[in-house]
Design a protein around this motif. Structure first.
Motif, PDB file in Angstrom:
ATOM      1  N   SER A  61      -7.210   8.960  12.966  1.00 19.88           N
ATOM      2  CA  SER A  61      -7.396   8.696  11.533  1.00 19.88           C
ATOM      3  C   SER A  61      -8.573   9.480  10.972  1.00 19.88           C
ATOM      4  O   SER A  61      -8.511  10.011   9.855  1.00 19.88           O
ATOM      5  CB  SER A  61      -7.599   7.198  11.296  1.00 19.88           C
ATOM      6  N   ASP A  96      -1.256   6.649   4.504  1.00 20.01           N
ATOM      7  CA  ASP A  96      -1.513   5.814   5.670  1.00 20.01           C
ATOM      8  C   ASP A  96      -0.189   5.231   6.165  1.00 20.01           C
ATOM      9  O   ASP A  96       0.409   4.374   5.518  1.00 20.01           O
ATOM     10  CB  ASP A  96      -2.473   4.687   5.274  1.00 20.01           C
ATOM     11  N   ILE A 139      -7.144   3.985   6.487  1.00 16.77           N
ATOM     12  CA  ILE A 139      -7.546   4.897   5.419  1.00 16.77           C
ATOM     13  C   ILE A 139      -8.447   4.236   4.371  1.00 16.77           C
ATOM     14  O   ILE A 139      -9.448   4.841   3.962  1.00 16.77           O
ATOM     15  CB  ILE A 139      -6.307   5.537   4.758  1.00 16.77           C
ATOM     16  N   SER A 161      -1.978   3.576   0.746  1.00 13.77           N
ATOM     17  CA  SER A 161      -1.993   2.804   1.987  1.00 13.77           C
ATOM     18  C   SER A 161      -1.499   1.401   1.706  1.00 13.77           C
ATOM     19  O   SER A 161      -1.673   0.874   0.596  1.00 13.77           O
ATOM     20  CB  SER A 161      -3.418   2.757   2.563  1.00 13.77           C
TER      21      SER A 161
END
Length: 364
Positions: free
Chosen positions: A107, A128, A136, A167
């Motif tokens: 990530s 995400d 995220i 996300s």
């Protein structure tokens, strides 16, 4: 082709052969207007022409001297093409950042790559894909924010210093657990992608969930993924899982752009001694066996987290511009390594065979 554009394309091929070996193609992107020379490229690569700190690299010095001798000013432009064709969602290219297991810095790499591509001259977004444990919002420091719903019922991505993001973490409470089976998780993610109003992105970075299970395969098949980047560390266990990631993308016909090795080495802040704490040459052997390139090796260093922290801060500044005055030292900064990675990824995509067709969007 004028003598001047021919000479400049030959110069670029000499100082940056990995990027500009095709002189005729480079020259076609040049336009000379008096003392102004514009160069349009199909991939982003600003740092090859920029000045880090107060010191020019050897290659940059040669370029600047040529322009000065000819009395030219250089204008750099980028025209990033969509490898798979026109995408109605507003996204030209999708890059999946994946790993065979968690805890390898996937990530962080996805976010750092997004900001590095932006610094190189691209319009970038990050999606995400981990609907169970979204990272995220934490990395972008956007926890608690909610996307705006537009009149067309699409969501406006949350933007941080020019990076568009989406996300599941923006839609659920931070402490809640998403107890979903695979098909539900896949559907939720696809909605995040297709129901977000992305705004003319050159690259959408997808932070994939760790592993190579049903969800990862489904996401790879349902999205028009242009290429995949596999993140690993030097440990044998990580390499075994990275192999699974490479094989997964091979099976769903997604090109592997290369491998990024995190925690590759540690440099002592006191004496400068470089040590491979978790072993060495693992990524190289992996690359040779599966015919993929090791795009970058990143150190085990606080600079990695500092790079992301600075990138998302309100006073966003370039670590390359603030790099050490020594040109060799500036090339060893984490910021430089990420921007070099961004250029390699952009170049790899620009060299992909373009299929002139509409990208099929799967409706669930």
């Amino acid at each position: 082709m004028s003598e001047l554009t021919h000479a400049f394309s030959a110069l670029l091929a000499k100082v940056y052969p990995a990027y500009f070996s095709n002189q005729e193609e480079v020259a076609q992107g040049m336009k000379l207007d008096g003392h102004s020379l514009s160069l349009t490229l199909p991939f982003v690569c600003k740092h090859l022409f920029e000045t880090p700190g107060e010191t020019l690299s050897e290659s940059q010095t040669v370029i600047h001297e040529f322009l000065a001798e000819q009395g030219l000013t250089l204008s750099l432009q980028f025209d990033v093409a969509s490898v798979l064709g026109q995408d109605p969602t507003g996204v030209k290219n999708i890059i999946a950042v994946a790993s065979g297991k968690g805890g390898v810095g996937k990530s962080t790499t996805a976010v750092a790559l997004a900001f590095a591509l932006q610094k190189e001259g691209a319009k970038v977004g990050i999606l995400d894909a981990d609907v169970y444990g979204p990272s995220i919002p934490t990395l972008l420091k956007t926890q608690g924010q909610r996307p705006q719903i537009l009149p067309n019922d699409k969501m406006l991505p949350i933007t941080v210093n020019g990076i568009q993001s989406m996300s599941i973490g923006y839609l659920v409470e931070a402490d809640s657990a998403n107890v979903w089976r695979g098909p539900m998780a896949s559907r939720a993610f696809h909605q995040l992608y297709s129901e977000t109003q992305w705004q003319d992105l050159d690259y959408l970075i997808v932070d994939m969930p760790p592993g190579t299970g049903d969800i990862q395969l489904t996401l790879s098949q349902q999205m028009p993924v242009t290429g995949a980047l596999v993140v690993t560390t030097p440990q044998d266990l990580s390499m075994v899982d990275a192999i699974k990631g490479i094989e997964m993308f091979n099976k769903v016909n997604v090109p592997n752009l290369g491998v990024v090795e995190n925690m590759s080495f540690h440099v002592c802040t006191q004496c400068g001694h470089k040590e491979h704490i978790f072993g060495k040459e693992g990524a190289e052997l992996l690359a040779q066996k599966y015919a993929v390139e090791v795009l970058q090796r990143l150190p085990l260093s606080l600079e990695v987290s500092d790079y992301v922290t600075e990138a998302v801060s309100p006073a966003h500044t370039s670590q390359v511009e603030a790099a050490p005055d020594d040109a060799a030292a500036s090339k060893n900064t984490v910021a430089y390594l990420y921007r070099a990675l961004a250029c390699k990824v952009a170049l790899a995509l620009s060299r992909s065979v373009k299929a002139h067709q509409q990208i099929p969007i799967v409706k669930l």
